[in-house]
Design an enzyme around this catalytic site. Sequence first.
Site, short mmCIF file in Angstrom:
data_model
loop_
_atom_site.label_atom_id
_atom_site.label_comp_id
_atom_site.label_asym_id
_atom_site.label_seq_id
_atom_site.Cartn_x
_atom_site.Cartn_y
_atom_site.Cartn_z
N CYS A 1 -4.76 -2.27 0.56
CA CYS A 1 -5.50 -3.53 0.30
C CYS A 1 -6.90 -3.18 -0.19
CB CYS A 1 -5.61 -4.38 1.56
SG CYS A 1 -4.02 -4.84 2.26
N CYS B 1 -5.51 -2.37 6.31
CA CYS B 1 -4.47 -1.92 5.37
C CYS B 1 -5.11 -1.14 4.23
CB CYS B 1 -3.71 -3.16 4.91
SG CYS B 1 -3.01 -3.09 3.29
#
Lengths: 69, 171
Positions: free
Chosen positions: B65, B62
């Site tokens: 993230c 991700c």
Amino acid sequence: MRLRLFALGGLLLVTGCANVKPWERSALADYTMRGDRDPLGDAQNEHIWFSREAASGGRGVGGGGCGCN
Amino acid sequence: MSRIRQTVLMVSALALGLSAVQAGQIKVGDVFPNLTQFQLEGQLPQDLKGKVVLVDFWASWCGPCKSSFPELEKLYERYASRGLVIVGINEDTKSVEMADFLKKNPVSFTVVRDAGQRLVAAANVASMPTSFIIDQAGQVRAVHNGFHGEITVKQYTQEIEELLPAQHAQR
């Protein structure tokens, strides 16, 4: 009876739509899932479409579909 | 009741039942689930009771993230002494992916792996990353879907400052 079978068949089709949860999108977020991962191939396709159909562009959507943000 | 109407009702009831299976995301005011009940891989902090906790759901694949990690580390360095605990909950299916990520993005706060993805399913997060700020009583005080750079950091800071006891003037 036939109608019920038809409705049940319809329901079975509905279950074919998978709901991928945000934390299950690792494969979708992979680089190989990107539509624009091959710049040379894209350029060649653009050239072909432009020459054959006078079409150009339309590649505005990027990303691999991980749904992050 | 006609047969058609009966069938339509039956199908609608089934469809409603299917949609009801989708539980909502944990929201502000809810009590956050007890982390010890989800067989998380890794060592959780000894005592989370009475602490302000930021729980962050993340994964190595991700992008946001990755941007959030240095900022979470800065927050932890700034507020750990005042009682802030940060717990990163990793959602990678392979532990090696988490390890690679942490090698490139080292942090000093606690990171555990939700190998069975049980906790994330219970929290039913709407996006990756999602973070929850939990007060001393275990109640969720803020939910952040995604990480939006400075905007999110500003919100984190404000929310954490509000929850942590006031800092005494140092001499």
